[in-house]
Motif scaffolding. Sequence first.
Motif, PDB file in Angstrom:
ATOM      1  N   ARG A   1       0.822  -1.199   0.000  1.00 47.91           N
ATOM      2  CA  ARG A   1       0.000   0.000   0.000  1.00 47.91           C
ATOM      3  C   ARG A   1       0.859   1.253   0.000  1.00 47.91           C
ATOM      4  N   ALA A   2       1.915   1.267   0.782  1.00 51.15           N
ATOM      5  CA  ALA A   2       2.756   2.461   0.882  1.00 51.15           C
ATOM      6  C   ALA A   2       3.417   2.776  -0.454  1.00 51.15           C
ATOM      7  N   LEU A   3       3.911   1.748  -1.148  1.00 54.74           N
ATOM      8  CA  LEU A   3       4.563   1.981  -2.429  1.00 54.74           C
ATOM      9  C   LEU A   3       3.565   2.454  -3.488  1.00 54.74           C
ATOM     10  N   ALA A   4       2.370   1.868  -3.507  1.00 58.68           N
ATOM     11  CA  ALA A   4       1.349   2.294  -4.469  1.00 58.68           C
ATOM     12  C   ALA A   4       0.940   3.745  -4.220  1.00 58.68           C
ATOM     13  N   THR A   5       0.765   4.116  -2.966  1.00 58.87           N
ATOM     14  CA  THR A   5       0.403   5.501  -2.639  1.00 58.87           C
ATOM     15  C   THR A   5       1.506   6.460  -3.056  1.00 58.87           C
ATOM     16  N   LEU A   6       2.772   6.074  -2.795  1.00 59.48           N
ATOM     17  CA  LEU A   6       3.891   6.933  -3.161  1.00 59.48           C
ATOM     18  C   LEU A   6       3.975   7.117  -4.675  1.00 59.48           C
ATOM     19  N   LEU A   7       3.756   6.051  -5.447  1.00 60.26           N
ATOM     20  CA  LEU A   7       3.833   6.146  -6.904  1.00 60.26           C
ATOM     21  C   LEU A   7       2.737   7.052  -7.457  1.00 60.26           C
ATOM     22  N   VAL A   8       1.525   6.898  -6.960  1.00 65.77           N
ATOM     23  CA  VAL A   8       0.413   7.721  -7.449  1.00 65.77           C
ATOM     24  C   VAL A   8       0.634   9.191  -7.111  1.00 65.77           C
ATOM     25  N   PHE A   9       1.070   9.476  -5.907  1.00 62.94           N
ATOM     26  CA  PHE A   9       1.284  10.872  -5.516  1.00 62.94           C
ATOM     27  C   PHE A   9       2.471  11.481  -6.263  1.00 62.94           C
ATOM     28  N   LEU A  10       3.524  10.692  -6.501  1.00 65.48           N
ATOM     29  CA  LEU A  10       4.645  11.213  -7.280  1.00 65.48           C
ATOM     30  C   LEU A  10       4.221  11.517  -8.712  1.00 65.48           C
TER      31      LEU A  10
END
Length: 375
Positions: free
Chosen positions: A65-74
């Motif tokens: 979840r953390a990596l997916a959130t980081l990718l979308v926000f980036l």
Amino acid sequence: MSRADDRSTARRALIVIGLVLATLLGLALVWATRRVLVWGLVAAFFAVALNPLVNRVERRLVRRRALATLLVFLATFVLLAALGAMIVLPLADELGRFADRAPELLREARAGRGPLGEVLNRFHLLRYADTHADQIERYGSRLGQPAVGVLRGVLEIVAAVLTVVVLAYLMVLEAPKIIAGTLQLIGDGAAERLRRIGRDSSRIITGYLSGNLLISVICGGLTFAVLFLVGVPFAGVIALVVALADLVPLVGATIGAIVAAGAGFLHSPTAGVVVLVFFVVYQQVENHLLQPVIMARAVRLNPLTVLVSVLLAAELAGLVGALLAIPVAGIAQVLLREFARAGRQALAVPAVAGPEGRPAGGHTPGDGKAPPAGG
């Protein structure tokens, strides 16, 4: 009046006074923290809009979840930064040139030369310019000076944007835990109802964003066509500014019209008049046709409801109200539908009947049979 009645009256008076004081304290607290509350509301709005995309990335690309959130926000940040660079850099360059040439332009205007001088001559304003020449030149010379107020305003905007981004990121990251913890505290029926409300609310916000983006793309494309036809320089940049301003319902087209018409008048009076007429017509079409129809299809609201909610919210809460009016109206419709359905189910309790329409466990009058013992 007895002593018990006096005690009861005093208790009721104290309760009323306490409720009034608590209400006033709550309103004062909301007013004192209104800026933070608005930031949190905007962050929740963007978190709900980005949460489906994060869930899709988590299911299909990564498992964390953390990596997916980081990718979308980036990806969102890079897209917004690219759009901002496309707008801010050319505009800053043009504003710098304009600030350097402002005294020369004012002198040409006083002499009746240049684009501004032609406008003053056409509208018979040259006498006013001659009368207030010293004051106008003083204002023009100040255009190149740094303004502390502008710098502070920019810093406040940057702080607000960073706060909203961080809040939205944490909301999206912790959304599964928050939802699971909330559903564990309530029963199965209420949990299913809460899931339906959350799913419909997310669909409304996503539909609102997609519909608003579609309207902005239409506005930006038509603006670029008009500016390109009349020969205004930097037509693409100005059209992009207009499209971003048009994201604000009702007043966004007006802000974009001021920018585009100003650029048109700086190019030539004819171009300014053409751009101004275009925006007068387009704003009426957008406010009374495009926005109600597209938003009604995207959010599944009646066009009249869309228009009235935006007008009332803009009058009550200004810019933030205009931005949040349509999704709030859609969420209110979802809540009304859910609780109205629950109320109808609570009222319509069917009677439990036995065979041949006889009440269960009873007997029909006159059949000669007594109810069983203990019945």
